[in-house]
Design a protein around this motif. Structure first.
Motif, PDB file in Angstrom:
ATOM      1  N   GLY A 153     -23.544  43.826  18.648  1.00  0.00           N
ATOM      2  CA  GLY A 153     -22.316  43.303  18.044  1.00  0.00           C
ATOM      3  C   GLY A 153     -21.183  43.250  19.048  1.00  0.00           C
ATOM      4  N   ALA A 154     -21.058  44.296  19.881  1.00  0.00           N
ATOM      5  CA  ALA A 154     -20.024  44.312  20.913  1.00  0.00           C
ATOM      6  C   ALA A 154     -20.253  43.206  21.937  1.00  0.00           C
ATOM      7  N   ALA A 172     -19.115  54.433   4.113  1.00  0.00           N
ATOM      8  CA  ALA A 172     -20.400  55.024   4.509  1.00  0.00           C
ATOM      9  C   ALA A 172     -21.378  53.953   4.983  1.00  0.00           C
ATOM     10  N   ILE A 173     -21.265  52.759   4.415  1.00  0.00           N
ATOM     11  CA  ILE A 173     -22.160  51.666   4.795  1.00  0.00           C
ATOM     12  C   ILE A 173     -21.675  50.961   6.054  1.00  0.00           C
ATOM     13  N   THR A 174     -20.383  50.701   6.151  1.00  0.00           N
ATOM     14  CA  THR A 174     -19.857  49.887   7.257  1.00  0.00           C
ATOM     15  C   THR A 174     -19.507  50.691   8.504  1.00  0.00           C
ATOM     16  N   ALA A 175     -19.117  51.959   8.344  1.00  0.00           N
ATOM     17  CA  ALA A 175     -18.694  52.754   9.504  1.00  0.00           C
ATOM     18  C   ALA A 175     -19.779  52.892  10.572  1.00  0.00           C
ATOM     19  N   PRO A 176     -21.045  53.162  10.212  1.00  0.00           N
ATOM     20  CA  PRO A 176     -22.068  53.313  11.265  1.00  0.00           C
ATOM     21  C   PRO A 176     -22.262  52.064  12.112  1.00  0.00           C
ATOM     22  N   ILE A 177     -21.838  50.912  11.615  1.00  0.00           N
ATOM     23  CA  ILE A 177     -21.964  49.674  12.390  1.00  0.00           C
ATOM     24  C   ILE A 177     -20.695  49.398  13.183  1.00  0.00           C
ATOM     25  N   PHE A 178     -19.543  49.412  12.488  1.00  0.00           N
ATOM     26  CA  PHE A 178     -18.312  48.919  13.106  1.00  0.00           C
ATOM     27  C   PHE A 178     -17.584  49.958  13.958  1.00  0.00           C
TER      28      PHE A 178
END
Length: 531
Positions: free
Chosen positions: A392-393, A429-435
């Motif tokens: 993503g980065a 909890a769902i989005t933090a591990p990605i973003f």
């Protein structure tokens, strides 16, 4: 004249029809989602299956961290022998070691004493009912923001109370309801005090940041400075929208629109504070100030016992690491003092009863955390979070979207997801591990990412039927306008969402990028991957 009126009515009907269809679509999409607990269980299962597929196809990414050149990050399969053994061995510790669990439960014990003694309710009544007619709007919104410290209290007490107060002043009661609802829900993340939501979100952010940096810790105070400033911004913007947009749109209140069957059940009182309640608040306030002064002695002087003993500073000190303890103390002790004065709490048994009742209401949260903890742990062990963050980065760098503008798109995404997944903890909890790791890789600190998330998570709370208290607000509104529907209520609240989004994002950019101020004590703005 009649033709003009018919044309206006047709246009209005057409607009309502389009808006209602849009809201129906949002509601339909939201209803497709299962219960948050089921959602996390399904996500955990999805990670298990996907890890096996990704490992089979050799999904990988180059480690971007300094000193790790040439190292390839591969997906660990949970369907392998090692993966199955890891799941069986760590199922319990994934839960008990989950960062948000203990901190939230400790904080809620103290807040429960303050709430069940009646102190928080009396404080809100005193603020709103003691305000002058000219100041009542801004005080209502401000009180709504402050009420977030004890989440449901604002919805249950302040929103109906604000509608009644506006009605008693000859103003439209739905304007009072809207102002309070905007403060409580659209200003959800703002506050002068660190509340139960702060350790909850910080725990998820810590778990996400440690996917990239195992030693990174985000404390509950991480966004405190920015949230204090946001409190005054939301109060001012909420008052502006109420008086300049919502009230003119609602027009003069017609009592004939009220529900004829509605009778006040006594759950919300218009009574002013009694002498005993005022005395209780004064003594509770003095107790709070005494505790604050005592706490200051441990951190302000250079010899303060709660400073970092290695550096002598406040950063990473026992004070910041143990901030949840002070939330517990500064709510529980003043709450008991108030309860003792007003005779709602007379012994340790009453305090224990208040804590146990509050803890019993956390059953659903504990169940949700069990499955959320498994999802986050599975996501981390498989390396999915790191690989998605790296890719993503790289994508953001490829399209040259690594500057501050990336946060506008991030906040918009969070606001949109919030329309269908209203729980702040579930969404983060769902989005933090990605973003969180993704934005860390392009140079932004987790504390900053969390602050941006809180804006998006808050501003659309008031226009989504998926918000848990939306039905309650609609029921209160129906007391004053018996035929009110979801579309009508959301059309009243939509101006708050738009103005809050523009104003809050503007404050975010001025605060962080123009003035270069931290979002919280010791919070970094940028993350140095090499550091």
């Amino acid at each position: 004249m009649a033709a003009a009126e018919n044309k206006q009515n047709n246009n209005g009907t057409g607009q309502r029809g389009w808006f209602t269809r849009f809201l129906d679509t949002v509601e339909w999409l939201g209803n497709l989602l299962p219960h948050p607990v089921t959602l996390f269980a399904l996500f955990a299962l999805l990670v298990v299956v996907a890890s096996g597929i990704a490992a089979f196809f050799g999904v990988s990414a180059a480690d971007p961290r300094p000193g790790q050149e040439g190292v390839i990050i591969t997906v660990n399969s949970l369907l392998s022998g090692d993966g199955i053994r890891w799941m069986v061995s760590n199922l319990v510790t994934n839960f008990t070691g989950f960062a948000p669990l203990g901190t939230v439960l400790v904080a809620i014990l103290g807040v429960g004493v303050a709430e069940r003694s009646g102190m928080l309710s009396a404080l809100m009544r005193g603020m709103v009912m003691g305000a002058s007619p000219r100041m009542v709007t801004i005080v209502v919104v401000f009180a709504g923001v402050i009420s977030n410290t004890a989440s449901e209290l604002g919805y249950v007490v302040l929103v109906p109370l604000a509608a009644m107060i506006f009605h008693s002043l000859g103003r439209h009661p739905l304007a009072g309801l809207a102002a309070a609802f905007a403060g409580v829900s659209a200003g959800y993340s703002a506050n002068l005090f660190i509340g139960t939501v702060d350790p909850l979100l910080a725990g998820f952010t810590t778990e996400a940041a440690q996917l990239l940096d195992a030693d990174y810790i985000v404390g509950p105070e991480a966004n405190w400075f920015f949230m204090i400033a946001s409190t005054f911004l939301i109060a001012a913007l909420g008052a502006f929208v109420t008086e300049k947009i919502v009230e003119p749109k609602l027009g003069k209140y017609n009592a004939a629109e009220a529900d004829p069957d509605y009778e006040d059940d006594g759950s919300v009182k218009m009574e002013k504070l009694s002498k005993q309640e005022k005395l209780g608040l004064k003594l509770a306030g003095l107790t709070f100030l005494s505790l604050a002064a005592l706490l200051a002695l441990t951190i302000v002087p250079e010899w303060g016992v709660l400073r970092n003993q290695e550096t002598g500073g406040v950063a990473r000190s026992p004070f910041l690491n143990g901030i949840v303890v002070y939330i517990f103390i500064t709510f529980a002790i003043p709450g008991y003092v108030y309860g003792y004065v007003t005779r709602t709490m007379r012994s340790d048994v009453d305090v224990i009863h208040a804590m146990s009742k509050t803890m019993s209401s956390m059953g659903l949260y504990i169940v949700l955390v069990f499955f959320a903890a498994q999802f986050v742990a599975f996501f981390g062990w498989t390396n999915f979070g790191t690989i998605m963050a790296v890719k993503g980065a790289a994508f953001l760098e490829a399209i040259n979207l690594t500057g501050p503008m990336v946060f506008v798109f991030f906040i918009l995404m969070c606001a949109f997801v919030n329309l269908m997944l209203g729980s702040a903890s579930a969404q983060w909890a769902i989005t933090a591990p990605i973003f969180v790791p993704m934005l860390m890789l392009i140079g932004y600190a987790p504390e900053l990412v969390q602050a941006a998330y809180r804006i998006g998570d808050s501003v659309t709370n008031i226009i989504t039927p998926m918000m848990s208290y939306f039905g309650l607000i609609l029921a209160v509104a129906a007391r004053y306008k018996k035929d009110i529907g979801i579309g009508t209520l959301i059309s009243v609240m939509l101006p708050y969402t738009i103005v809050f989004f523009v104003g809050w994002v503007t404050l975010f950019y001025i605060w962080v990028f123009a003035l270069g101020m931290p979002v919280g004590p010791g919070a970094a703005t940028y993350y140095d991957l090499a550091g």
